[in-house]
Design a protein around this motif. Structure first.
Motif, PDB file in Angstrom:
ATOM      1  N   ASN A  59      12.220  13.065 -17.824  1.00  0.00           N
ATOM      2  CA  ASN A  59      12.551  14.392 -18.338  1.00  0.00           C
ATOM      3  C   ASN A  59      13.461  15.089 -17.323  1.00  0.00           C
ATOM      4  N   PRO A  60      14.094  16.208 -17.686  1.00  0.00           N
ATOM      5  CA  PRO A  60      15.164  16.768 -16.845  1.00  0.00           C
ATOM      6  C   PRO A  60      14.799  17.093 -15.405  1.00  0.00           C
ATOM      7  N   SER A  61      13.521  17.235 -15.090  1.00  0.00           N
ATOM      8  CA  SER A  61      13.178  17.629 -13.718  1.00  0.00           C
ATOM      9  C   SER A  61      12.484  16.535 -12.914  1.00  0.00           C
ATOM     10  N   THR A  62      12.248  15.359 -13.496  1.00  0.00           N
ATOM     11  CA  THR A  62      11.449  14.337 -12.820  1.00  0.00           C
ATOM     12  C   THR A  62      12.088  13.846 -11.529  1.00  0.00           C
ATOM     13  N   ILE A  63      13.338  13.401 -11.593  1.00  0.00           N
ATOM     14  CA  ILE A  63      13.966  12.767 -10.440  1.00  0.00           C
ATOM     15  C   ILE A  63      14.045  13.731  -9.257  1.00  0.00           C
ATOM     16  N   GLU A  64      14.490  14.958  -9.536  1.00  0.00           N
ATOM     17  CA  GLU A  64      14.640  15.931  -8.455  1.00  0.00           C
ATOM     18  C   GLU A  64      13.285  16.287  -7.841  1.00  0.00           C
ATOM     19  N   ARG A  65      12.266  16.410  -8.679  1.00  0.00           N
ATOM     20  CA  ARG A  65      10.970  16.836  -8.168  1.00  0.00           C
ATOM     21  C   ARG A  65      10.265  15.715  -7.405  1.00  0.00           C
ATOM     22  N   ILE A  66      10.363  14.465  -7.886  1.00  0.00           N
ATOM     23  CA  ILE A  66       9.684  13.389  -7.174  1.00  0.00           C
ATOM     24  C   ILE A  66      10.356  13.136  -5.835  1.00  0.00           C
ATOM     25  N   SER A  67      11.681  13.242  -5.771  1.00  0.00           N
ATOM     26  CA  SER A  67      12.356  13.057  -4.488  1.00  0.00           C
ATOM     27  C   SER A  67      11.973  14.168  -3.521  1.00  0.00           C
ATOM     28  N   HIS A  68      11.810  15.377  -4.034  1.00  0.00           N
ATOM     29  CA  HIS A  68      11.399  16.499  -3.190  1.00  0.00           C
ATOM     30  C   HIS A  68       9.970  16.305  -2.684  1.00  0.00           C
ATOM     31  N   VAL A  69       9.082  15.847  -3.554  1.00  0.00           N
ATOM     32  CA  VAL A  69       7.689  15.582  -3.158  1.00  0.00           C
ATOM     33  C   VAL A  69       7.633  14.458  -2.131  1.00  0.00           C
ATOM     34  N   TRP A  70       8.390  13.400  -2.338  1.00  0.00           N
ATOM     35  CA  TRP A  70       8.404  12.296  -1.375  1.00  0.00           C
ATOM     36  C   TRP A  70       8.843  12.771   0.009  1.00  0.00           C
ATOM     37  N   VAL A  84       0.842  -1.204   0.000  1.00  0.00           N
ATOM     38  CA  VAL A  84       0.000   0.000   0.000  1.00  0.00           C
ATOM     39  C   VAL A  84       0.876   1.252   0.000  1.00  0.00           C
ATOM     40  N   THR A  85       1.934   1.230   0.795  1.00  0.00           N
ATOM     41  CA  THR A  85       2.847   2.369   0.833  1.00  0.00           C
ATOM     42  C   THR A  85       3.537   2.571  -0.498  1.00  0.00           C
ATOM     43  N   LEU A  86       4.033   1.481  -1.099  1.00  0.00           N
ATOM     44  CA  LEU A  86       4.673   1.589  -2.412  1.00  0.00           C
ATOM     45  C   LEU A  86       3.678   2.066  -3.465  1.00  0.00           C
ATOM     46  N   GLY A  87       2.433   1.602  -3.378  1.00  0.00           N
ATOM     47  CA  GLY A  87       1.420   2.048  -4.327  1.00  0.00           C
ATOM     48  C   GLY A  87       1.187   3.535  -4.255  1.00  0.00           C
ATOM     49  N   SER A  88       1.146   4.085  -3.048  1.00  0.00           N
ATOM     50  CA  SER A  88       0.958   5.532  -2.904  1.00  0.00           C
ATOM     51  C   SER A  88       2.168   6.291  -3.423  1.00  0.00           C
ATOM     52  N   MET A  89       3.359   5.745  -3.222  1.00  0.00           N
ATOM     53  CA  MET A  89       4.565   6.399  -3.726  1.00  0.00           C
ATOM     54  C   MET A  89       4.645   6.321  -5.252  1.00  0.00           C
ATOM     55  N   PHE A  90       4.258   5.179  -5.822  1.00  0.00           N
ATOM     56  CA  PHE A  90       4.230   5.049  -7.285  1.00  0.00           C
ATOM     57  C   PHE A  90       3.213   5.991  -7.901  1.00  0.00           C
ATOM     58  N   SER A  91       2.075   6.162  -7.225  1.00  0.00           N
ATOM     59  CA  SER A  91       1.068   7.090  -7.721  1.00  0.00           C
ATOM     60  C   SER A  91       1.638   8.496  -7.812  1.00  0.00           C
ATOM     61  N   ALA A  92       2.390   8.896  -6.797  1.00  0.00           N
ATOM     62  CA  ALA A  92       3.028  10.218  -6.825  1.00  0.00           C
ATOM     63  C   ALA A  92       4.015  10.325  -7.976  1.00  0.00           C
ATOM     64  N   ILE A  93       4.702   9.231  -8.286  1.00  0.00           N
ATOM     65  CA  ILE A  93       5.683   9.261  -9.383  1.00  0.00           C
ATOM     66  C   ILE A  93       5.019   9.686 -10.680  1.00  0.00           C
ATOM     67  N   TRP A  94       3.897   9.045 -11.032  1.00  0.00           N
ATOM     68  CA  TRP A  94       3.295   9.291 -12.343  1.00  0.00           C
ATOM     69  C   TRP A  94       2.624  10.655 -12.414  1.00  0.00           C
ATOM     70  N   ILE A  95       2.096  11.114 -11.296  1.00  0.00           N
ATOM     71  CA  ILE A  95       1.532  12.469 -11.283  1.00  0.00           C
ATOM     72  C   ILE A  95       2.641  13.497 -11.452  1.00  0.00           C
ATOM     73  N   VAL A  96       3.750  13.300 -10.755  1.00  0.00           N
ATOM     74  CA  VAL A  96       4.872  14.237 -10.866  1.00  0.00           C
ATOM     75  C   VAL A  96       5.512  14.146 -12.246  1.00  0.00           C
ATOM     76  N   VAL A  97       5.565  12.950 -12.845  1.00  0.00           N
ATOM     77  CA  VAL A  97       6.083  12.817 -14.208  1.00  0.00           C
ATOM     78  C   VAL A  97       5.276  13.698 -15.162  1.00  0.00           C
ATOM     79  N   ALA A  98       3.951  13.617 -15.060  1.00  0.00           N
ATOM     80  CA  ALA A  98       3.097  14.417 -15.944  1.00  0.00           C
ATOM     81  C   ALA A  98       3.329  15.907 -15.716  1.00  0.00           C
ATOM     82  N   ASN A  99       3.408  16.313 -14.453  1.00  0.00           N
ATOM     83  CA  ASN A  99       3.607  17.725 -14.163  1.00  0.00           C
ATOM     84  C   ASN A  99       5.013  18.180 -14.545  1.00  0.00           C
TER      85      ASN A  99
END
Length: 473
Positions: free
Chosen positions: A178-189, A132-147
């Motif tokens: 894309n150039p900002s995905t990794i930095e932004r998802i880690s910041h959101v997490w 469940v925890t990984l699912g919530s984190m994966f969900s954040a990944i794809w939303i942040v990827v789109a943004n």
């Protein structure tokens, strides 16, 4: 107001309200993993009871989060039809991936997490908590990827012209990374981990101040504090890396974040201040050359300023971006200071001696929420006037058919419904916290438990008298 401003206000309101809940579920999920892991490691029932309590609150947060998130998808079609057509191929892939790889995983194991106690083995239940925890984190990944693709587009080409133009994916993984995905998802997490950790420490501190569930609250406070210490320090690192990406790919946003206008000068780093867009000046307390040092390692290196960018490509609300950015930084530093100071007291064996510190933790639950909100405001308002950076302007992304009156009417309805949902959430959350982590028959201080103890004691005494009489006979 015109349709663009009203539509932006409406979307900002709905997404800001929704964004209260996903960070809490991500962060609380991680804390629950550690709680249940401690139960499996030690076998102590206190950790199982602790996890059961927070699972109930997690379920409440998850339910409200799902309900408030649906509205935004409809807004894409009603208010932002041109935008939806333009990014449909990109967003369709990311949101489909979220549904398949994230939401299905999270919701699939949620039933075991909530109802699986005493029905599955402890190891299986712990596995469901992790999923469940990984699912919530994966969900954040794809939303942040789109943004993030909107911030730094990659892996696409444009098909069609004018109002019929749209972006199509040419390289899926280039779009994802894309150039900002990794930095932004880690910041959101990290922001999410802080939200969950400080929710746990807040409730635990409240119980300790009221003298309730002492041992359980001390244990849960320590777990929440451990997560907060690590997440707050990581947040500083991920925030710096995210700012580096902004400096490279979105110089106008960086200039607005620091109120920097003159491209021929080194950029100061303001601790706080006020930006006057008309006079192109910023007043406040600053570290001379601080921003230049962080970006280039040289306090004399010039940084592109707003006056080097065409006026119609600059963020309109420069002072708003400046203030939200600095509020986010201030909250981040405050959480680091609070976490480290409390860790020092823990190391000295004086963790729970200061009541004033516990009161700070009770109210500190608000700080990660405010920090997450203003961080998103900085990112989204700082990107203006682009909805897809350098490709599609916000003013061109609107639906042609929607009117200002329609947006106002729907905004009023959304406000009313969301206020009701928020009131319901606070009521149910308060009810669960007031009830406490124990069921009435489990609580060592409950009347039912005391009656059982008294009954057992009375029966034992009666039996002893009977045995004594029998022996005398």
């Amino acid at each position: 107001m015109d349709v663009e401003i009203l539509s932006r206000i409406q979307f900002a309101f709905t997404i800001a309200f929704h964004y209260i809940y996903p960070p809490l579920s991500i962060g609380l999920g991680l804390v629950m993993v550690f709680m249940e892991g401690m139960y499996l490691r030690t076998g102590l029932e206190i950790y199982q009871q602790m996890t059961r309590f927070w699972v109930k609150i997690f379920a409440l947060i998850f339910g409200i989060g799902v309900a408030t998130g649906i509205v935004m998808e409809f807004e894409f079609g009603t208010n932002w039809a041109v935008y939806s057509r333009y990014v449909g191929d990109v967003f369709g892939s990311a949101l489909a991936a979220e549904g398949i790889f994230a939401f299905a995983l999270e919701s699939g194991f949620l039933g075991i997490l909530i109802f699986g106690w005493n029905r599955v083995r402890p190891g299986v239940h712990f596995f469901s908590t992790i999923m469940v925890t990984l699912g919530s984190m994966f969900s954040a990944i794809w939303i942040v990827v789109a943004n993030s693709w909107q911030q730094t587009p990659a892996g696409y080409h444009i098909v069609g012209e004018g109002m019929k133009a749209r972006a199509e994916i040419t390289d899926f993984w280039a779009m994802v990374f894309n150039p900002s995905t990794i930095e932004r998802i880690s910041h959101v997490w990290c922001g999410s981990f802080l939200a969950g950790a400080f929710l746990v420490t807040s409730v635990s501190a409240w119980y300790l101040l009221k003298g309730k569930y002492i041992e359980l609250s001390k244990a849960s406070f320590k777990i929440g504090l451990s997560v907060a210490i690590v997440a707050s320090l990581l947040q500083l690192f991920t925030g710096h890396k995210s700012a580096d990406v902004v400096a490279h790919y979105q110089p106008a946003k960086l200039a607005a974040m620091e109120g920097h206008f003159d491209s021929l000068k080194a950029a100061d780093m303001y601790l706080f201040g006020w930006v006057n867009k008309e006079t192109q000046t910023t007043t406040g307390v600053a570290i001379p050359g601080g921003l230049s040092l962080l970006v280039h390692g040289d306090i004399n290196a010039p940084i592109p300023g707003l006056n080097s960018i065409p006026e119609d490509e600059r963020p309109g609300a420069v002072n708003f971006v400046f203030q939200t950015y600095h509020l986010m930084i201030s909250i981040g530093m405050a959480l680091i200071a609070l976490s480290i100071y409390t860790a020092f007291l823990w190391w000295r064996g004086r963790l729970f001696e200061k009541r004033w510190l516990l009161w700070i933790f009770v109210w500190a639950v608000l700080l990660p929420q405010i920090g997450n909100q203003v961080g998103w405001y900085t990112a989204e308002v700082g990107r203006q006037p682009w909805v897809v950076y350098k490709l599609l302007r916000t003013s061109d992304a609107l639906s042609e058919a929607v009117t200002a009156n329609q947006v106002v009417f729907s905004l009023i309805l959304f406000t009313f419904v969301y206020l009701l949902l928020f009131a319901l959430f606070i009521y149910l959350l308060n009810k669960k916290i007031t009830h406490g982590p124990y069921d009435h028959h489990d609580d060592e201080h409950s009347p039912r438990h005391m009656e059982m103890v008294e009954s057992i004691t009375t029966d034992a005494s009666r039996n002893n008298r009977t045995l004594t009489s029998a022996n005398q006979v």
